[in-house]
Design a protein around this motif. Structure first.
Motif, PDB file in Angstrom:
ATOM      1  N   VAL A   1      52.865  26.206  30.691  1.00 40.77           N
ATOM      2  CA  VAL A   1      53.831  27.430  30.555  1.00 40.77           C
ATOM      3  C   VAL A   1      54.792  28.037  31.677  1.00 40.77           C
ATOM      4  CG1 VAL A   1      53.562  29.458  28.889  1.00 40.77           C
ATOM      5  CG2 VAL A   1      52.726  27.518  28.322  1.00 40.77           C
ATOM      6  N   VAL A   2      53.697  28.955  32.656  1.00 39.01           N
ATOM      7  CA  VAL A   2      54.349  29.604  33.693  1.00 39.01           C
ATOM      8  C   VAL A   2      55.337  28.497  34.245  1.00 39.01           C
ATOM      9  CG1 VAL A   2      54.407  29.860  35.913  1.00 39.01           C
ATOM     10  CG2 VAL A   2      52.518  30.630  34.031  1.00 39.01           C
ATOM     11  N   LEU A   3      55.851  27.429  34.108  1.00 38.26           N
ATOM     12  CA  LEU A   3      57.174  26.645  35.131  1.00 38.26           C
ATOM     13  C   LEU A   3      57.643  26.726  34.108  1.00 38.26           C
ATOM     14  CD1 LEU A   3      54.718  23.703  36.273  1.00 38.26           C
ATOM     15  CD2 LEU A   3      55.960  25.545  37.784  1.00 38.26           C
ATOM     16  N   ASP A   4      57.890  26.657  32.712  1.00 37.55           N
ATOM     17  CA  ASP A   4      58.897  26.357  31.938  1.00 37.55           C
ATOM     18  C   ASP A   4      59.566  27.097  32.444  1.00 37.55           C
ATOM     19  OD1 ASP A   4      57.998  24.099  31.361  1.00 37.55           O
ATOM     20  OD2 ASP A   4      56.688  24.316  28.724  1.00 37.55           O
ATOM     21  N   LEU A   5      59.034  28.249  31.752  1.00 42.72           N
ATOM     22  CA  LEU A   5      59.811  29.801  32.634  1.00 42.72           C
ATOM     23  C   LEU A   5      60.753  29.953  32.883  1.00 42.72           C
ATOM     24  CD1 LEU A   5      56.799  32.362  31.103  1.00 42.72           C
ATOM     25  CD2 LEU A   5      58.457  31.274  29.009  1.00 42.72           C
ATOM     26  N   CYS A   6      59.615  29.423  33.872  1.00 43.37           N
ATOM     27  CA  CYS A   6      61.131  29.584  35.890  1.00 43.37           C
ATOM     28  C   CYS A   6      62.019  28.721  35.228  1.00 43.37           C
ATOM     29  CB  CYS A   6      59.819  29.219  37.157  1.00 43.37           C
ATOM     30  SG  CYS A   6      58.561  30.151  37.158  1.00 43.37           S
ATOM     31  N   ALA A   7      61.447  27.457  34.763  1.00 39.65           N
ATOM     32  CA  ALA A   7      62.970  26.262  34.427  1.00 39.65           C
ATOM     33  C   ALA A   7      63.683  26.999  33.862  1.00 39.65           C
ATOM     34  CB  ALA A   7      61.993  25.359  33.632  1.00 39.65           C
TER      35      ALA A   7
ATOM     36  N   GLY B   1      67.899  27.915  34.595  1.00 42.56           N
ATOM     37  CA  GLY B   1      68.451  27.397  34.128  1.00 42.56           C
ATOM     38  C   GLY B   1      69.177  28.212  34.511  1.00 42.56           C
ATOM     39  N   THR B   2      69.345  29.434  33.350  1.00 44.66           N
ATOM     40  CA  THR B   2      70.068  30.536  32.657  1.00 44.66           C
ATOM     41  C   THR B   2      71.151  30.717  34.187  1.00 44.66           C
ATOM     42  OG1 THR B   2      68.351  31.320  31.270  1.00 44.66           O
ATOM     43  CG2 THR B   2      70.457  32.651  31.506  1.00 44.66           C
ATOM     44  N   LEU B   3      70.696  31.103  34.833  1.00 46.88           N
ATOM     45  CA  LEU B   3      71.102  31.917  36.151  1.00 46.88           C
ATOM     46  C   LEU B   3      72.280  31.256  36.890  1.00 46.88           C
ATOM     47  CD1 LEU B   3      68.504  34.618  37.185  1.00 46.88           C
ATOM     48  CD2 LEU B   3      70.056  34.893  35.430  1.00 46.88           C
TER      49      LEU B   3
ATOM     50  N   PRO C   1      64.018  36.743  27.428  1.00 45.55           N
ATOM     51  CA  PRO C   1      63.355  36.973  27.102  1.00 45.55           C
ATOM     52  C   PRO C   1      62.871  35.913  25.671  1.00 45.55           C
ATOM     53  CG  PRO C   1      63.302  39.440  26.862  1.00 45.55           C
ATOM     54  CD  PRO C   1      65.280  38.381  28.047  1.00 45.55           C
ATOM     55  N   VAL C   2      64.488  36.056  24.503  1.00 46.05           N
ATOM     56  CA  VAL C   2      64.282  35.276  23.627  1.00 46.05           C
ATOM     57  C   VAL C   2      64.649  33.297  24.234  1.00 46.05           C
ATOM     58  CG1 VAL C   2      65.690  34.429  21.355  1.00 46.05           C
ATOM     59  CG2 VAL C   2      66.107  37.387  22.384  1.00 46.05           C
ATOM     60  N   TYR C   3      64.777  33.134  25.716  1.00 45.16           N
ATOM     61  CA  TYR C   3      65.364  31.915  25.435  1.00 45.16           C
ATOM     62  C   TYR C   3      63.069  31.984  26.054  1.00 45.16           C
ATOM     63  CZ  TYR C   3      69.729  31.958  26.500  1.00 45.16           C
ATOM     64  OH  TYR C   3      71.425  32.308  26.552  1.00 45.16           O
TER      65      TYR C   3
ATOM     66  N   THR D   1      66.873  20.633  31.510  1.00 40.78           N
ATOM     67  CA  THR D   1      66.045  19.619  31.409  1.00 40.78           C
ATOM     68  C   THR D   1      65.182  18.925  32.593  1.00 40.78           C
ATOM     69  OG1 THR D   1      67.382  19.059  29.346  1.00 40.78           O
ATOM     70  CG2 THR D   1      66.374  16.905  30.286  1.00 40.78           C
ATOM     71  N   VAL D   2      66.273  18.487  33.916  1.00 48.05           N
ATOM     72  CA  VAL D   2      65.896  17.947  34.680  1.00 48.05           C
ATOM     73  C   VAL D   2      64.587  19.177  35.076  1.00 48.05           C
ATOM     74  CG1 VAL D   2      66.136  17.702  36.839  1.00 48.05           C
ATOM     75  CG2 VAL D   2      67.785  17.369  36.037  1.00 48.05           C
ATOM     76  N   LEU D   3      64.894  20.046  35.609  1.00 45.19           N
ATOM     77  CA  LEU D   3      63.337  20.824  35.857  1.00 45.19           C
ATOM     78  C   LEU D   3      62.319  20.253  35.129  1.00 45.19           C
ATOM     79  CD1 LEU D   3      65.183  24.127  36.794  1.00 45.19           C
ATOM     80  CD2 LEU D   3      64.412  22.333  38.355  1.00 45.19           C
TER      81      LEU D   3
END
Length: 157
Positions: free
Chosen positions: A15-21, A25-27, A52-54, A118-120
Motif C-alpha cells: 500500500v505504501v509503495l502504491d501511494l508512492c507510485a 506518477g502524478t507529479l 488524497p483522492v487519487y 503502471t510501470v511502478l
C-alpha cells in the motif's frame, strides 16, 4: 511470526509503495509534460489537491483486483495483466474525478501518469521475483526466473 515477516506487513508495504507510485506518477507526469521548473501553478495545485483522492482510488481499485493478496515470488503474466487492468480503471477514475470537479489538466497528463504508475506498480510487484532470481545466481545456485509471459496468453488478449 512477527509483524515484519507476516502478510499484514507485506500488504502495508505494498500500500505504501502504491501511494508512492501514485505520487510519483502524478507529479512525474507534470514534470515530463512541462519543464520541471515551468509547471503552471494551476496544474500543480490541481494535482496536489487531487492526490488524497487519487490515493483512496488507487488503494481501493488495487484491493478490488486482489493485488494485495497474491504471492509475488511467483509473479506471472496473469498478475501483469491484472496490474494493467487495475491501472486502466484507476486512470479512468482519475479522469472522471477531474471532469466532475472541473480540475483542468493537459490531456497528456493522464496518459503520462498512467504510464508512470503502471510501470511502478509492475516494478514493485515483480521486484521480489527478480531479487530472488539474482540472489540465486550469486549464491551459486541455478537461476530460476519465475516471471513468465506465455505466448498463448498474450494471443488471447
Amino acid at each position: 511470526m512477527g509483524f515484519f515477516r507476516g502478510k499484514k506487513f507485506r500488504i502495508f508495504l505494498l500500500v505504501v509503495l502504491d501511494l508512492c507510485a501514485v505520487a510519483v506518477g502524478t507529479l512525474g507526469a507534470l514534470a515530463l509534460r512541462f519543464d520541471i521548473e515551468a509547471i503552471p501553478r494551476e496544474y500543480l495545485a490541481g494535482a496536489v489537491k487531487s492526490m488524497p483522492v487519487y490515493f483512496v482510488i488507487a488503494v481501493l481499485v488495487m484491493a478490488t483486483f486482489r493485488l494485495y493478496n497474491r504471492v509475488w515470488t511467483y509473479a506471472s503474466s496473469s498478475e501483469l495483466f491484472s496490474i494493467i487492468k487495475a491501472s486502466v480503471v484507476i486512470e479512468a477514475f482519475f479522469v472522471c474525478y477531474h471532469v466532475i470537479r472541473q480540475i483542468s489538466m493537459p490531456r497528456s497528463y493522464f496518459l503520462l501518469s498512467f504510464g508512470i504508475m503502471t510501470v511502478l506498480f509492475v516494478c514493485t510487484r515483480f521486484a521480489k521475483a527478480v531479487i530472488k532470481s539474482m540472489h540465486n545466481s550469486h549464491s551459486g545456485r541455478r537461476i530460476t526466473t519465475r516471471v513468465t509471459v506465455s505466448y498463448t496468453h498474450l494471443r488471447a488478449h
